[in-house]
Design a protein around this motif. Structure first.
Motif, PDB file in Angstrom:
ATOM      1  N   PRO A 171      -3.489  12.152   0.129  1.00  0.00           N
ATOM      2  CA  PRO A 171      -4.409  11.176   0.441  1.00  0.00           C
ATOM      3  C   PRO A 171      -3.738   9.825   0.424  1.00  0.00           C
ATOM      4  N   LEU A 172      -3.932   8.669   1.387  1.00  0.00           N
ATOM      5  CA  LEU A 172      -3.467   7.534   1.319  1.00  0.00           C
ATOM      6  C   LEU A 172      -4.312   6.406   0.572  1.00  0.00           C
ATOM      7  N   ASN A 173      -5.448   6.771   0.283  1.00  0.00           N
ATOM      8  CA  ASN A 173      -6.481   5.620  -0.293  1.00  0.00           C
ATOM      9  C   ASN A 173      -6.569   4.563   0.365  1.00  0.00           C
ATOM     10  N   ALA A 174      -6.616   4.731   1.778  1.00  0.00           N
ATOM     11  CA  ALA A 174      -6.476   3.755   2.843  1.00  0.00           C
ATOM     12  C   ALA A 174      -7.883   2.761   2.913  1.00  0.00           C
ATOM     13  N   PHE A 175      -8.623   2.961   2.196  1.00  0.00           N
ATOM     14  CA  PHE A 175      -9.791   2.164   2.311  1.00  0.00           C
ATOM     15  C   PHE A 175      -9.348   0.640   1.418  1.00  0.00           C
TER      16      PHE A 175
ATOM     17  N   SER B 110       0.906  -1.197  -0.240  1.00  0.00           N
ATOM     18  CA  SER B 110      -0.008  -0.180   0.168  1.00  0.00           C
ATOM     19  C   SER B 110       1.005   1.426  -0.038  1.00  0.00           C
ATOM     20  N   HIS B 111       0.172   2.354  -0.189  1.00  0.00           N
ATOM     21  CA  HIS B 111       1.211   3.669  -0.127  1.00  0.00           C
ATOM     22  C   HIS B 111       1.610   3.800   1.311  1.00  0.00           C
ATOM     23  N   LEU B 112       0.605   3.600   2.079  1.00  0.00           N
ATOM     24  CA  LEU B 112       1.280   3.795   3.605  1.00  0.00           C
ATOM     25  C   LEU B 112       2.482   2.884   3.976  1.00  0.00           C
ATOM     26  N   ALA B 113       2.320   1.574   3.602  1.00  0.00           N
ATOM     27  CA  ALA B 113       3.291   0.733   3.819  1.00  0.00           C
ATOM     28  C   ALA B 113       4.768   1.204   3.279  1.00  0.00           C
ATOM     29  N   SER B 114       4.486   1.703   1.786  1.00  0.00           N
ATOM     30  CA  SER B 114       5.871   1.989   1.224  1.00  0.00           C
ATOM     31  C   SER B 114       6.459   3.383   1.870  1.00  0.00           C
ATOM     32  N   LEU B 115       5.539   4.080   2.191  1.00  0.00           N
ATOM     33  CA  LEU B 115       5.978   5.365   2.904  1.00  0.00           C
ATOM     34  C   LEU B 115       6.743   5.014   4.110  1.00  0.00           C
ATOM     35  N   PHE B 116       6.324   4.310   4.960  1.00  0.00           N
ATOM     36  CA  PHE B 116       6.873   3.697   5.964  1.00  0.00           C
ATOM     37  C   PHE B 116       8.226   2.933   5.901  1.00  0.00           C
ATOM     38  N   GLY B 117       8.278   2.296   5.001  1.00  0.00           N
ATOM     39  CA  GLY B 117       9.329   1.509   4.465  1.00  0.00           C
ATOM     40  C   GLY B 117      10.524   2.430   4.267  1.00  0.00           C
ATOM     41  N   GLU B 118      10.277   3.397   3.130  1.00  0.00           N
ATOM     42  CA  GLU B 118      11.133   4.311   2.819  1.00  0.00           C
ATOM     43  C   GLU B 118      11.566   5.026   3.781  1.00  0.00           C
ATOM     44  N   GLY B 119      10.792   5.716   4.775  1.00  0.00           N
ATOM     45  CA  GLY B 119      11.231   6.513   5.923  1.00  0.00           C
ATOM     46  C   GLY B 119      12.198   5.802   6.909  1.00  0.00           C
ATOM     47  N   ALA B 120      11.778   4.541   7.304  1.00  0.00           N
ATOM     48  CA  ALA B 120      12.503   3.732   8.327  1.00  0.00           C
ATOM     49  C   ALA B 120      13.986   3.371   7.595  1.00  0.00           C
TER      50      ALA B 120
END
Lengths: 222, 583
Positions: free
Chosen positions: B354-358, B193-203
């Motif tokens: 937006p994250l399109n988290a749905f 997901s977008h959120l998972a990729s953002l966290f991965g890059e940040g970490a």
């Protein structure tokens, strides 16, 4: 059995309203000649429904940011919930002794949602719907800490965003407001795309997905 | 009470562990096996219409009916206990498949140090330095013992992931801190997901080692070793609290039940509420239950297996007067001790996009394990153990997430300005969460409540449970780390949630309640032995999370499947040949 109560909603622009029985069967109430829609009530009296409609409208108002609780028919959702098993605490542990406890233990009192609403309606008063908006807000603010208000607020959000089969979110107005597509079987081709840009498929209800045809009834059959 | 025809094995509970044991027994022996399940029958087609947030996620249709049976809770022995009247900090499932139907699908292995925690901490800190109220213990079984069993469970469910340690070789993109695996996962990880990729890059920017969570929500169409084929996950966002309508999420009803239904020595009876394990002269003779018609029955059996959720496993032994109840004051006895949950520490992060988290699925998570266990601790944090930190994309549904907003964004929680703020921040926020180990303490335990009863008049189980400074410190440390990760992943704001609060039975945390019938090396410290055989009643076996002596940072499903086949090996290969205590 008490006299059947109806809530009359003025809705000139719409031909009717899709509703559901407590058993989840869809039916359509058609607008009358003057454009009004008569919705059969299950728990509230018509007068009570008007008070709840006004209170929900203050919680989730129709305003510059979009439609609110009245357009979504949140009151119909609450009416159905209270009429059903939830309203009578069928899914809560209700054996005594009843004792007060710490906030970490949640609601510990005996009153059911139906009883809490009846008391809340008494506290709001019969004339609540006719009060000026500011006075309505003042009255609700004074009740903010009550179990009734907290329930009403929670139920208003539920009625905005639950599938229309439960009575609210009329015309998928809640989902359109927030760009929620409703139940969609698969986003397999979409999940790793649209990064950082809004992806907003057109909302569809469970009814539209399953394709059940609603019955055309003027009034709900008993 | 009518006596039914005797069977060889009666299993109480039709969830993951009960059906897994039934499958092993009917595959490898000629024994007759009857499973008694309290709830309703289930099959994949039941879930065709379950994408309904209100009925399933809010009204909790798949859970045990709390009106019939609940627990009571008190924070300490000085307090009176009151019933948990509505869910809840955890959600026990009901019906065939149990909580294994409505779970998220996270399929982790526990860290090797979890299994010998007492020895591990004593070696690291010195036994004398450990807190006096600490009640952690060794399981009597090690990670290496369970490795082949983990692999069996991963193959059965079709777990997708990325290995970080294969036979000691560290693999890029996986979790380098995990116990050594013998092989790569059966399937690749889920899509990001977008959120998972953002966290991965940040970490990664901060030097951490982000890795995808192993998931039983199939990343590809998969055929398991039993010949069961299931479709790939559609990321529809209806996992947790729902059953999977396409069977992509591994559930007992779509993996074990189809195999068992072909076995003629297997019987599954639903609507059967077991009240007692009947025993005489140190031997279980069967179980007493109330059937779907409300009649009290006695099912005789040569072997009795308890395979219910943590709560009923413990309560059934109490009600049946089997074993020695734990006495917290004297520090003696074993039944009911080592009650643990999991430790949270959340930070809400906000984005300007937006994250399109749905979109998402229950197992779709990105985590760092740099602080898991104690390998990331230097010693000055005031901590013995920590946990995993990460994000979860399990599908954001509108009722439960509508009004997440920064503090002070609206003047109250209703009305026009609240609505405007909720709409502004909707789909622009997420949680960086800790899933932390919960150590076991002498003061946290389960026993029977003296006042409140279930629908049949049997005493409810009583929790005595509260957080200690250690758990508060775990939470705070996780929030300190999240404050560093948030800007690196592009968040515009990061707000820690909660403070040093007491245990709360209302707000959902996880369904990973554990302990009560813990396993171990000696009858002085455990209810069952290292094979999950009861020390006193040797034809009685107990399966599942009630046997876990201290809580991992990881979700327990894969581990309880692994310990079940581990127990099955001892039961089938050793006990059946030489009945008696299996060493």
């Amino acid at each position: 059995m008490k006299r059947r109560e109806f809530l009359t909603i003025p809705r000139q622009a719409v031909g009717g309203l899709l509703l559901y029985t407590l058993a989840g069967e869809p039916f359509r109430v058609s607008a009358q000649q003057n454009g009004d829609i008569r919705v059969p009530l299950r728990f509230f009296t018509e007068a009570e429904a008007r008070v709840i409609t006004a209170a929900c409208e203050r919680i989730f108002p129709s305003d510059a940011t979009g439609p609110g609780a009245t357009e979504a028919a949140v009151v119909i959702y609450i009416d159905r919930q209270l009429a059903g098993p939830y309203g009578n605490d069928k899914y809560r542990y209700t054996k005594g002794p009843w004792v007060e406890s710490y906030p970490e233990h949640g609601y510990q009192a005996k009153e059911t949602p139906r009883e809490i609403y009846r008391q809340g309606l008494r506290d709001l008063g019969d004339g609540f719907a006719q009060l000026p908006v500011d006075a309505q807000i003042q009255k609700l603010t004074a009740m903010e800490k009550s179990r009734f208000f907290q329930m009403l607020r929670t139920h208003t959000i539920e009625g905005m965003f639950a599938d229309p089969m439960h009575g609210g979110n009329a015309g998928l107005i809640g989902w359109q407001l927030i760009g929620y597509p409703g139940p969609v079987m698969s986003y397999r081709a979409e999940i790793d795309k649209h990064y950082g840009v809004p992806y907003r498929p057109k909302p569809r209800s469970m009814e539209q997905i399953v394709g059940r045809k609603p019955a055309l009834w003027e009034d709900e059959k008993v | 009470m009518p006596n039914l025809k005797a069977v060889d094995v009666v299993i109480v509970g039709g969830g993951w562990t009960g059906l897994m044991m039934a499958k092993e027994l009917t595959s490898r022996t000629g024994l007759t096996v009857t499973v008694l399940e309290r709830g309703i029958p289930r099959k994949t087609s039941d879930y065709a219409l379950d994408m309904d947030e209100l009925d399933y996620a809010v009204r909790l249709r798949m859970m045990q009916n709390i009106a019939e049976d609940t627990i009571t809770h008190r924070h300490s022995m000085r307090d009176p206990a009151v019933p948990v009247r509505q869910y809840g900090s955890f959600l026990p499932g009901s019906g065939v498949g149990g909580a294994g139907e409505h779970w998220n699908g996270a399929s982790w292995r526990f860290l090797p140090s979890l299994f010998n925690m007492r020895t591990h901490l004593a070696e690291r800190h010195g036994a004398a330095k450990l807190p006096a109220n600490l009640d952690v213990q060794d399981w009597g079984v090690t990670y290496d013992d369970l490795e082949p069993h983990y692999w069996r469970a991963e193959q059965m469910m079709g777990v997708g992931g990325k290995a970080g340690n294969v036979n000691g070789k560290i693999m890029d993109g996986g979790n380098p801190f995990e116990g050594a695996r013998k092989s790569e996962y059966p399937l690749p990880p889920l899509r990001n997901s977008h959120l998972a990729s953002l966290f991965g890059e940040g970490a990664r920017k901060l030097g951490y080692h982000p890795h995808p969570a192993p998931a039983a929500n199939l990343s590809e169409t998969y055929k398991n070793p039993d010949g069961i084929t299931r479709a790939a996950c559609g990321y529809c966002g209806y996992c947790e609290r729902f059953g999977c309508m396409v069977g992509a999420k591994a559930q007992p009803s779509n993996t074990l039940l189809p195999v068992l239904q072909r076995r003629n020595k297997f019987e599954l009876r639903t609507g059967c509420w077991v009240r007692r394990v009947v025993h005489k002269d140190g031997k279980a003779t069967g179980v007493q239950y109330i059937d779907a018609k409300g009649e009290e029955m006695f099912q005789p059996a040569s072997i009795v297996i308890l395979a219910t959720f943590t709560l009923s496993n413990t309560r059934l032994l109490y009600l049946s007067k089997i074993g020695t109840p734990y006495d917290a004051t004297a520090g003696k006895g074993t039944l009911g001790k080592n009650l643990t949950h999991q430790v949270e520490g959340s930070t809400r992060v906000f984005f300007d996009k937006p994250l399109n988290a749905f979109m998402g699925t229950g197992g779709l998570a990105m985590r760092i394990s740099d602080f898991d266990g104690d390998h990331g601790l230097k010693g000055d944090e005031g901590l013995l153990r920590m946990g995993m930190i990460g994000v979860l994309s399990n599908g954001s549904r509108p009722i439960q997430t509508f009004d997440a907003m920064p503090r002070g964004a609206a003047k109250s929680n209703w009305g026009s300005d609240w609505k405007a703020a909720a709409l502004k921040w909707r789909d622009r926020n997420a949680i960086i969460a800790l899933s932390g180990e919960h150590l076991s303490y002498k003061q946290n335990f389960m026993d029977l409540d003296p006042t409140y009863t279930d629908k049949y008049g049997d005493p409810l189980l009583r929790f005595t449970l509260d957080w200690t400074d250690h758990e508060h410190r775990q939470s705070e440390y996780a929030k300190e780390i999240a404050q560093k990760i948030a800007p690196a992943m592009g968040a515009v704001l990061a707000e820690p949630i909660g403070g040093r609060n007491r245990y709360n039975v209302i707000n959902y945390q996880s369904t990973h309640i554990q302990g009560g019938t813990v396993m171990g090396a000696s009858p002085e410290s455990s209810v069952v032995n290292r094979h999950q055989q009861h020390w006193d009643v040797q034809n009685l076996w107990v399966l599942g999370a009630s046997c876990i002596p201290q809580n991992a940072s990881h979700n327990p499903t894969l581990t309880i499947l692994a310990t079940t086949t581990w127990a099955a090996d001892a039961l089938i290969d050793r006990y059946l040949k030489h009945p008696g205590l299996v060493a």
